[in-house]
Design a protein around this motif. Sequence first.
Motif, PDB file in Angstrom:
ATOM      1  N   LEU A  15       3.856   5.329 -35.186  1.00  0.00           N
ATOM      2  CA  LEU A  15       3.133   6.214 -34.235  1.00  0.00           C
ATOM      3  C   LEU A  15       1.852   6.994 -34.889  1.00  0.00           C
ATOM      4  O   LEU A  15       0.800   7.007 -34.024  1.00  0.00           O
ATOM      5  N   ALA A  16       1.803   7.182 -36.325  1.00  0.00           N
ATOM      6  CA  ALA A  16       0.755   7.875 -36.642  1.00  0.00           C
ATOM      7  C   ALA A  16      -0.552   6.802 -36.952  1.00  0.00           C
ATOM      8  O   ALA A  16      -1.485   7.073 -36.694  1.00  0.00           O
ATOM      9  N   GLY A  17      -0.210   5.822 -37.653  1.00  0.00           N
ATOM     10  CA  GLY A  17      -1.134   4.733 -37.999  1.00  0.00           C
ATOM     11  C   GLY A  17      -2.031   4.116 -36.828  1.00  0.00           C
ATOM     12  O   GLY A  17      -3.273   4.033 -37.126  1.00  0.00           O
ATOM     13  N   CYS A  18      -1.180   4.113 -35.760  1.00  0.00           N
ATOM     14  CA  CYS A  18      -1.802   3.265 -34.687  1.00  0.00           C
ATOM     15  C   CYS A  18      -2.069   3.978 -33.784  1.00  0.00           C
ATOM     16  O   CYS A  18      -2.738   3.692 -32.758  1.00  0.00           O
ATOM     17  N   GLY A  19      -1.399   5.182 -33.441  1.00  0.00           N
ATOM     18  CA  GLY A  19      -1.478   6.046 -32.291  1.00  0.00           C
ATOM     19  C   GLY A  19      -2.724   7.305 -32.578  1.00  0.00           C
ATOM     20  O   GLY A  19      -3.059   7.717 -31.623  1.00  0.00           O
ATOM     21  N   SER A  20      -2.953   7.470 -33.677  1.00  0.00           N
ATOM     22  CA  SER A  20      -3.832   8.624 -33.969  1.00  0.00           C
ATOM     23  C   SER A  20      -5.184   8.383 -33.137  1.00  0.00           C
ATOM     24  O   SER A  20      -5.815   9.397 -32.984  1.00  0.00           O
ATOM     25  N   ALA A  21      -5.583   7.112 -33.103  1.00  0.00           N
ATOM     26  CA  ALA A  21      -6.917   6.787 -32.456  1.00  0.00           C
ATOM     27  C   ALA A  21      -6.588   7.113 -30.870  1.00  0.00           C
ATOM     28  O   ALA A  21      -7.658   7.710 -30.520  1.00  0.00           O
ATOM     29  N   ALA A  22      -5.659   7.485 -30.506  1.00  0.00           N
ATOM     30  CA  ALA A  22      -5.645   7.753 -28.953  1.00  0.00           C
ATOM     31  C   ALA A  22      -6.050   9.307 -28.857  1.00  0.00           C
ATOM     32  O   ALA A  22      -6.559   9.687 -27.823  1.00  0.00           O
ATOM     33  N   GLY A  23      -6.242   9.912 -29.876  1.00  0.00           N
ATOM     34  CA  GLY A  23      -6.495  11.374 -29.731  1.00  0.00           C
ATOM     35  C   GLY A  23      -7.916  11.806 -30.636  1.00  0.00           C
ATOM     36  O   GLY A  23      -8.306  12.935 -30.268  1.00  0.00           O
ATOM     37  N   THR A  24      -8.362  10.759 -31.442  1.00  0.00           N
ATOM     38  CA  THR A  24      -9.426  11.177 -32.245  1.00  0.00           C
ATOM     39  C   THR A  24     -10.519  10.400 -32.228  1.00  0.00           C
ATOM     40  O   THR A  24     -11.672  10.566 -32.577  1.00  0.00           O
ATOM     41  N   SER A  25     -10.606   9.019 -31.626  1.00  0.00           N
ATOM     42  CA  SER A  25     -11.621   8.062 -31.771  1.00  0.00           C
ATOM     43  C   SER A  25     -11.991   7.896 -30.388  1.00  0.00           C
ATOM     44  O   SER A  25     -11.192   7.966 -29.331  1.00  0.00           O
ATOM     45  N   GLY A  26     -13.145   7.450 -30.031  1.00  0.00           N
ATOM     46  CA  GLY A  26     -13.897   7.091 -29.104  1.00  0.00           C
ATOM     47  C   GLY A  26     -14.205   8.460 -28.128  1.00  0.00           C
ATOM     48  O   GLY A  26     -13.955   9.436 -28.477  1.00  0.00           O
ATOM     49  N   THR A  29     -15.832  14.046 -26.833  1.00  0.00           N
ATOM     50  CA  THR A  29     -15.450  15.343 -27.030  1.00  0.00           C
ATOM     51  C   THR A  29     -13.989  15.269 -27.380  1.00  0.00           C
ATOM     52  O   THR A  29     -13.340  14.460 -27.110  1.00  0.00           O
ATOM     53  N   ASN A  30     -13.577  16.315 -28.304  1.00  0.00           N
ATOM     54  CA  ASN A  30     -12.342  16.385 -28.646  1.00  0.00           C
ATOM     55  C   ASN A  30     -11.582  17.328 -27.764  1.00  0.00           C
ATOM     56  O   ASN A  30     -10.355  17.902 -27.854  1.00  0.00           O
ATOM     57  N   THR A  31     -12.335  18.073 -26.796  1.00  0.00           N
ATOM     58  CA  THR A  31     -11.878  19.134 -25.866  1.00  0.00           C
ATOM     59  C   THR A  31     -11.186  18.547 -24.659  1.00  0.00           C
ATOM     60  O   THR A  31     -11.766  17.813 -23.924  1.00  0.00           O
ATOM     61  N   PRO A  32      -9.881  18.562 -24.430  1.00  0.00           N
ATOM     62  CA  PRO A  32      -9.261  18.012 -23.197  1.00  0.00           C
ATOM     63  C   PRO A  32      -9.999  18.217 -22.081  1.00  0.00           C
ATOM     64  O   PRO A  32     -10.354  19.307 -21.699  1.00  0.00           O
ATOM     65  N   LYS A  33     -10.335  17.317 -21.083  1.00  0.00           N
ATOM     66  CA  LYS A  33     -10.642  17.439 -19.585  1.00  0.00           C
ATOM     67  C   LYS A  33      -9.412  17.353 -18.714  1.00  0.00           C
ATOM     68  O   LYS A  33      -8.696  16.717 -18.755  1.00  0.00           O
ATOM     69  N   SER A  34      -9.561  17.958 -17.659  1.00  0.00           N
ATOM     70  CA  SER A  34      -8.552  18.074 -16.583  1.00  0.00           C
ATOM     71  C   SER A  34      -9.297  17.062 -15.559  1.00  0.00           C
ATOM     72  O   SER A  34     -10.209  17.501 -15.097  1.00  0.00           O
ATOM     73  N   LYS A 516     -10.866   3.373 -25.036  1.00  0.00           N
ATOM     74  CA  LYS A 516     -10.982   4.526 -25.782  1.00  0.00           C
ATOM     75  C   LYS A 516     -11.430   5.954 -25.356  1.00  0.00           C
ATOM     76  O   LYS A 516     -11.064   7.110 -25.791  1.00  0.00           O
ATOM     77  N   LYS A 517     -11.725   5.766 -24.014  1.00  0.00           N
ATOM     78  CA  LYS A 517     -11.656   6.884 -23.049  1.00  0.00           C
ATOM     79  C   LYS A 517     -10.430   7.626 -22.862  1.00  0.00           C
ATOM     80  O   LYS A 517     -10.263   8.751 -22.232  1.00  0.00           O
ATOM     81  N   VAL A 518      -9.161   6.821 -23.064  1.00  0.00           N
ATOM     82  CA  VAL A 518      -8.014   7.273 -22.795  1.00  0.00           C
ATOM     83  C   VAL A 518      -7.709   8.190 -24.285  1.00  0.00           C
ATOM     84  O   VAL A 518      -7.377   7.590 -25.294  1.00  0.00           O
ATOM     85  N   ARG A 519      -7.162   9.489 -24.143  1.00  0.00           N
ATOM     86  CA  ARG A 519      -7.272  10.420 -25.235  1.00  0.00           C
ATOM     87  C   ARG A 519      -5.789  10.859 -25.136  1.00  0.00           C
ATOM     88  O   ARG A 519      -5.159  11.107 -24.171  1.00  0.00           O
ATOM     89  N   TRP A 536      -5.297  12.598 -21.537  1.00  0.00           N
ATOM     90  CA  TRP A 536      -6.556  12.871 -20.645  1.00  0.00           C
ATOM     91  C   TRP A 536      -7.582  11.970 -20.622  1.00  0.00           C
ATOM     92  O   TRP A 536      -7.393  11.191 -21.613  1.00  0.00           O
ATOM     93  N   LEU A 537      -8.523  11.931 -20.111  1.00  0.00           N
ATOM     94  CA  LEU A 537      -9.641  10.937 -19.814  1.00  0.00           C
ATOM     95  C   LEU A 537     -10.818  11.618 -20.135  1.00  0.00           C
ATOM     96  O   LEU A 537     -11.389  12.433 -19.376  1.00  0.00           O
TER      97      LEU A 537
END
Length: 539
Positions: A15-26, A29-34, A516-519, A536-537
Amino acid sequence: MTKTPLAVLTLALLLAGCGSAAGTSGGTTNTPKSGGTLILGENGQEPPCLDPHGNASSDGPVSTVPVADSLVWFDADGTIQPWLADSWEISNDGRTYTFKLRQGVKFHDGAVWNAEALKVNFEHMRDPATKSPLAASYIAPYKDAKIVDDYTLEVHLSSPYRPFLDILAQGYLGMISPKQIKESPQTICEHPIGSGPFVFDKWTKGQSITYHRNPDYKWGPKSAKHTGPAYLAKLEIRFLAEDATRYNALAAGEVHAIDFTPPQNVEDVKANPDLGFLTAIRPGHPMSFWLNTSRPPFDDIRVRQALLAAVDRESIIQGISFGQYQVAQGFVTSSTPGYAQGLAGTIAYDPAKASKLLDEAGWTARDKDGIRLKDGKRLTAYFPIAANFPAQRMQIAVQTQAAARKIGLDIQIQTPPEQELTDRSIKGDYDLTSGLWATNTADVLWIQYSSKNITTDKRRGQNVARLSDSKLDDLLEKARGTADPAELYNQAQSRLLELVPAIPFYDDPRPVAYQKKVRDLAFTPAYPSPYFYDTWLDE
């Protein structure tokens, strides 16, 4: 709750090794958008029913978790966290669970979440009319419940059941509106009403399911990254059965993410800077071919052991998965709490041993086709499968058939009509059948191999191997009632390797590829499947 270190480590690393990219890469911005609509391309295992309690499809949690919250949350480290239950107490004898429920929760139809709602859900899970292949098995020890006050429910079990909280975290036991259950239960399959972050919109069978954000949502699991409504305005799940179609839709940007990424495309996904990858091995029982131990030829343990030894599982699985799948080492997957690490490597490919075992079993003569004979009868096993049998499993079946033939065992693959297939399954009219059972506890062994779970005229059980072994039954019953069942599960897994009720092939992975736009795309740890509350997108 006790977990083996490897089980925790395996799931956490994946979960950490493969999934961290979902929230930090691509993204930018790191601020979630609605806002925005996320489209997930799902495989072809479309649920026949969207009632979480009546669902057995591997896609079931994907389609129901957005709608239905669970009583508790199973964290990635194996601990149980509050969700719709604020707290709970367990009696010393393990037979009474007292739940204090979260207040202020409402279902999408306005019904209130309270003690009565939880009791109604338990009764719905075990109601034969729900036709539950999963929920009813999971809560089999449930006896009754007493409403102590508006937000306190006292649940009574017929026997101590250590995994009770674990399974209550699964999407298959998500909570449905008590109003819908009592007033229109026939509508749940087509239009489930829950309390979740998304509200069901429409199911176009064979095509898609759509949802919209629940604007009043504020009771997500406490381990979530945010509070309040989901970020996504809408969610769409598209059913794309063909592997190539699903992958090409992702590559072309027609969908934002795909579930069950085809193994032949995984390396391409990892090499693509515009794509991310998230995977986890599903806990529970590995994908296997079960052997019917209640009738010839597999009522003879030597014939079962011979087939296991004759099949080069490593070669088969490496080939059909392009090196992506992990060969099963026993009868629970390596990510399952209670996995017996010391038994890895016990199953060996040994055709010479297989031939010797069949000789010892009295199958010494052969006919003109090389099939073994005893008392004038051919050594034959029937393997009925569905017409839409998954392509990868068909490859495994054909290669298993070829391996069996080399030692003189004739496996005949059949494709009867769907109703005949169902009837034969209930009657036990087969010699081999296939499948897996994903769950977050080694109690899957009780579900699959306890003699109590052999199908009868009164109950549809999941022991399709029809195995009946008093030593194994005793181990599994004791494990269900003890606070630390690790050693008992070790012994049970060792016993199963002796009994060979199945040919275990691979630990089933859940590989998800996404733009990568999927965060902050994540899995629900209780049953690894995509979970969209924090997603978020970035567009």
